[in-house]
Scaffold this motif. Sequence first.
Motif, PDB file in Angstrom:
ATOM      1  N   MET A   1       0.829  -1.209   0.000  1.00 43.80           N
ATOM      2  CA  MET A   1       0.000   0.000   0.000  1.00 43.80           C
ATOM      3  C   MET A   1       0.865   1.261   0.000  1.00 43.80           C
ATOM      4  SD  MET A   1      -3.257  -0.838   2.433  1.00 43.80           S
ATOM      5  CE  MET A   1      -2.357  -1.324   3.880  1.00 43.80           C
ATOM      6  N   CYS A   2       2.149   1.115   0.321  1.00 42.65           N
ATOM      7  CA  CYS A   2       3.051   2.261   0.453  1.00 42.65           C
ATOM      8  C   CYS A   2       4.046   2.380  -0.701  1.00 42.65           C
ATOM      9  CB  CYS A   2       3.815   2.159   1.774  1.00 42.65           C
ATOM     10  SG  CYS A   2       2.759   2.085   3.209  1.00 42.65           S
ATOM     11  N   ILE A   3       3.817   1.677  -1.798  1.00 40.76           N
ATOM     12  CA  ILE A   3       4.734   1.758  -2.934  1.00 40.76           C
ATOM     13  C   ILE A   3       4.656   3.153  -3.526  1.00 40.76           C
ATOM     14  CG2 ILE A   3       5.211   0.929  -5.265  1.00 40.76           C
ATOM     15  CD1 ILE A   3       4.295  -1.835  -4.340  1.00 40.76           C
ATOM     16  N   SER A   4       5.802   3.822  -3.597  1.00 43.59           N
ATOM     17  CA  SER A   4       5.842   5.185  -4.117  1.00 43.59           C
ATOM     18  C   SER A   4       6.376   5.239  -5.543  1.00 43.59           C
ATOM     19  CB  SER A   4       6.714   6.061  -3.211  1.00 43.59           C
ATOM     20  OG  SER A   4       8.030   5.556  -3.191  1.00 43.59           O
ATOM     21  N   ASP A   5       7.232   4.304  -5.910  1.00 47.05           N
ATOM     22  CA  ASP A   5       7.872   4.339  -7.220  1.00 47.05           C
ATOM     23  C   ASP A   5       8.383   2.941  -7.546  1.00 47.05           C
ATOM     24  OD1 ASP A   5       8.870   5.449  -9.548  1.00 47.05           O
ATOM     25  OD2 ASP A   5      10.740   6.131  -8.631  1.00 47.05           O
ATOM     26  N   ILE A   6       8.693   2.722  -8.802  1.00 49.83           N
ATOM     27  CA  ILE A   6       9.299   1.460  -9.214  1.00 49.83           C
ATOM     28  C   ILE A   6      10.582   1.785  -9.967  1.00 49.83           C
ATOM     29  CG2 ILE A   6       9.052  -0.597 -10.632  1.00 49.83           C
ATOM     30  CD1 ILE A   6       6.088  -0.534 -10.065  1.00 49.83           C
ATOM     31  N   LYS A   7      11.707   1.352  -9.415  1.00 45.81           N
ATOM     32  CA  LYS A   7      13.019   1.571 -10.045  1.00 45.81           C
ATOM     33  C   LYS A   7      13.598   0.236 -10.461  1.00 45.81           C
ATOM     34  CE  LYS A   7      14.461   5.730  -7.592  1.00 45.81           C
ATOM     35  NZ  LYS A   7      15.459   6.289  -6.682  1.00 45.81           N
ATOM     36  N   ASP A   8      13.945   0.125 -11.733  1.00 51.12           N
ATOM     37  CA  ASP A   8      14.548  -1.092 -12.281  1.00 51.12           C
ATOM     38  C   ASP A   8      13.699  -2.330 -11.995  1.00 51.12           C
ATOM     39  OD1 ASP A   8      16.733   0.372 -13.225  1.00 51.12           O
ATOM     40  OD2 ASP A   8      17.763   0.178 -11.289  1.00 51.12           O
ATOM     41  N   GLY A   9      12.389  -2.158 -11.971  1.00 52.82           N
ATOM     42  CA  GLY A   9      11.497  -3.276 -11.746  1.00 52.82           C
ATOM     43  C   GLY A   9      11.297  -3.635 -10.289  1.00 52.82           C
ATOM     44  N   VAL A  10      11.936  -2.921  -9.368  1.00 54.33           N
ATOM     45  CA  VAL A  10      11.806  -3.190  -7.942  1.00 54.33           C
ATOM     46  C   VAL A  10      10.943  -2.092  -7.324  1.00 54.33           C
ATOM     47  CG1 VAL A  10      13.037  -3.476  -5.763  1.00 54.33           C
ATOM     48  CG2 VAL A  10      14.063  -4.283  -7.881  1.00 54.33           C
ATOM     49  N   PRO A  11       9.854  -2.456  -6.651  1.00 56.18           N
ATOM     50  CA  PRO A  11       9.010  -1.429  -6.039  1.00 56.18           C
ATOM     51  C   PRO A  11       9.731  -0.745  -4.873  1.00 56.18           C
ATOM     52  CG  PRO A  11       8.197  -3.622  -5.519  1.00 56.18           C
ATOM     53  CD  PRO A  11       9.319  -3.795  -6.476  1.00 56.18           C
ATOM     54  N   GLN A  12       9.616   0.581  -4.830  1.00 58.49           N
ATOM     55  CA  GLN A  12      10.228   1.363  -3.759  1.00 58.49           C
ATOM     56  C   GLN A  12       9.139   1.689  -2.733  1.00 58.49           C
ATOM     57  OE1 GLN A  12      13.619   1.959  -3.846  1.00 58.49           O
ATOM     58  NE2 GLN A  12      13.417   0.610  -5.626  1.00 58.49           N
ATOM     59  N   VAL A  13       9.349   1.288  -1.495  1.00 58.47           N
ATOM     60  CA  VAL A  13       8.357   1.475  -0.440  1.00 58.47           C
ATOM     61  C   VAL A  13       8.703   2.733   0.343  1.00 58.47           C
ATOM     62  CG1 VAL A  13       7.394   0.466   1.658  1.00 58.47           C
ATOM     63  CG2 VAL A  13       7.918  -0.986  -0.279  1.00 58.47           C
ATOM     64  N   ASP A  14       7.697   3.589   0.546  1.00 57.78           N
ATOM     65  CA  ASP A  14       7.864   4.805   1.336  1.00 57.78           C
ATOM     66  C   ASP A  14       7.848   4.407   2.812  1.00 57.78           C
ATOM     67  OD1 ASP A  14       7.934   7.335   2.397  1.00 57.78           O
ATOM     68  OD2 ASP A  14       5.937   7.915   1.685  1.00 57.78           O
ATOM     69  N   ALA A  15       9.003   4.489   3.473  1.00 57.67           N
ATOM     70  CA  ALA A  15       9.140   4.007   4.855  1.00 57.67           C
ATOM     71  C   ALA A  15       8.338   4.863   5.832  1.00 57.67           C
ATOM     72  CB  ALA A  15      10.606   3.979   5.260  1.00 57.67           C
TER      73      ALA A  15
END
Length: 142
Positions: free
Chosen positions: A31-45
């Motif tokens: 629910m906290c995914i902010s972006d996807i870089k190189d196919g890896v979801p970036q989670v907003d901590a």
Amino acid sequence: MATPTKPDPEAIPERLKLSQREIEVMAMAFMCISDIKDGVPQVDARKLAKIGNYASADSARHSWKPIQKKLLNHVNAEDDVSPFPVTPSSRGRGAPKKRKAGDDDAVERTPTKKPRGRPAKVVPKKEEIEDDLEEELADGEA
């Protein structure tokens, strides 16, 4: 009626073993995914900390990272081509170097552990106290 046959153990894909808590953290992290870089979801901590009722963003990040690694390792183990490519770590840590059996310097280079806490008080013995009292009395009478 047909008898059930046992499935071939090699045909069954290995399941990803996650605890109930890890599944809950994973659901909150998605629910906290902010972006996807190189196919890896970036989670907003920060958002994960707020949703997951963590004390800080660091504690939320530390609970999410091992789960993320498990997921990436599971995906990489099954397929040669992964939707989540693993990027090399920027910290550059590697395996520790092994020491040779005849390396005497290795013993000398190991750091010594510093004692923690206060140093113990030195309590004088009874005999020393009596000697000091006798000296003081002798000095005072003269």
